[in-house]
Design an enzyme around this catalytic site. Sequence first.
Site, short mmCIF file in Angstrom:
data_model
loop_
_atom_site.label_atom_id
_atom_site.label_comp_id
_atom_site.label_asym_id
_atom_site.label_seq_id
_atom_site.Cartn_x
_atom_site.Cartn_y
_atom_site.Cartn_z
N GLY A 20 0.78 -1.24 0.00
CA GLY A 20 0.00 0.00 0.00
C GLY A 20 0.81 1.28 0.00
N SER A 21 2.05 1.23 -0.49
CA SER A 21 2.83 2.48 -0.48
C SER A 21 2.33 3.46 -1.55
CB SER A 21 4.32 2.20 -0.65
OG SER A 21 4.62 1.76 -1.96
N ASN A 22 1.81 2.97 -2.65
CA ASN A 22 1.25 3.89 -3.65
C ASN A 22 -0.04 4.54 -3.11
OD1 ASN A 22 2.67 4.08 -6.40
ND2 ASN A 22 2.85 1.91 -5.86
N LYS A 73 -15.25 -15.28 -10.60
CA LYS A 73 -14.71 -13.91 -10.66
C LYS A 73 -15.82 -12.88 -10.88
CE LYS A 73 -10.87 -11.65 -13.02
NZ LYS A 73 -9.64 -12.16 -12.49
N MET A 98 -3.25 -7.62 -7.30
CA MET A 98 -2.55 -8.73 -7.98
C MET A 98 -3.48 -9.65 -8.78
SD MET A 98 0.47 -7.91 -7.41
CE MET A 98 1.41 -9.33 -7.96
N ARG A 99 -4.66 -9.17 -9.13
CA ARG A 99 -5.56 -9.99 -9.95
C ARG A 99 -5.82 -9.31 -11.28
NH1 ARG A 99 -8.41 -13.86 -7.00
NH2 ARG A 99 -7.54 -13.69 -4.91
N ASN A 115 -3.96 1.65 -13.69
CA ASN A 115 -3.01 0.74 -13.07
C ASN A 115 -1.61 1.34 -13.14
OD1 ASN A 115 -2.05 -1.77 -11.96
ND2 ASN A 115 -1.30 -2.33 -13.99
N HIS A 117 2.39 0.04 -13.30
CA HIS A 117 3.20 -1.17 -13.53
C HIS A 117 4.68 -0.80 -13.40
CE1 HIS A 117 4.18 -5.12 -15.03
NE2 HIS A 117 5.06 -4.56 -15.83
#
Length: 210
Positions: A20-22, A73, A98-99, A115, A117
């Site tokens: 959770g640093s972002n 899902k 992570m999904r 997102n 990356h």
Amino acid sequence: MERLIEPQHLQLAVMASGRGSNFEAIQEAIEKGQLNAQIKMLISDKEQAPALLKAEAAGIKAYFIDPCKYSDKAAYEMEVVKKLRENNIDILVLAGYMRLVGAVLLNAYPRRILNIHPALLPSFPGLQAQRQAVNYGVKFSGCTVHLVDDGVDTGPIIAQAVVPVLPDDNEDTLAERILVEEHKLYPRVLQWIAAGKVFIDGSRAIVKDG
Ligand code: GRF
């Protein structure tokens, strides 16, 4: 060419599976007045994710939604969409989630899911991007903020930041150097969106800053 979103105070939700640093960097930018937004909630698919505790500590609603409790899902994502809709979320910010995002979420929030990356896409998509970069021997890597589509780390690129890959780097030292840039880039991109500076031209995202 169309504007991604009209200038506005953004209501954000963050999805995170881990540290959770972002999330923290985005929240800090909001608190400093650098980002015209509010994080209304954090959702994690991992009960033990430190990100959940960080959100609670910041006074932000934190939900663990257990994918194992749902038949598939689609059913899991319907629950996520329900929470997002209840909170009038404008933009869903994936930060170490992570999904792979499925059709239910994508259709509910088209061009509204971001997102980050830890590589210069389209190089090194998928898992362990920093290790892929070190092993390949590239001399520069970095991070990418992009809109999410149904591919793996594909979708229109909004912005990238570059760092050198040094001869003695391993995946951890490179990850650390990239993370510093992630924490600057994600809030910056979100503020461009809040200010109405991001446009879509076919399959490309374009930032008009200034
Ligand atoms: C970051 O490196 C991000 O690029 C990747 O997952 C990591 C999440 O880190 N998608 P954190 O949970 O935000 O600290």
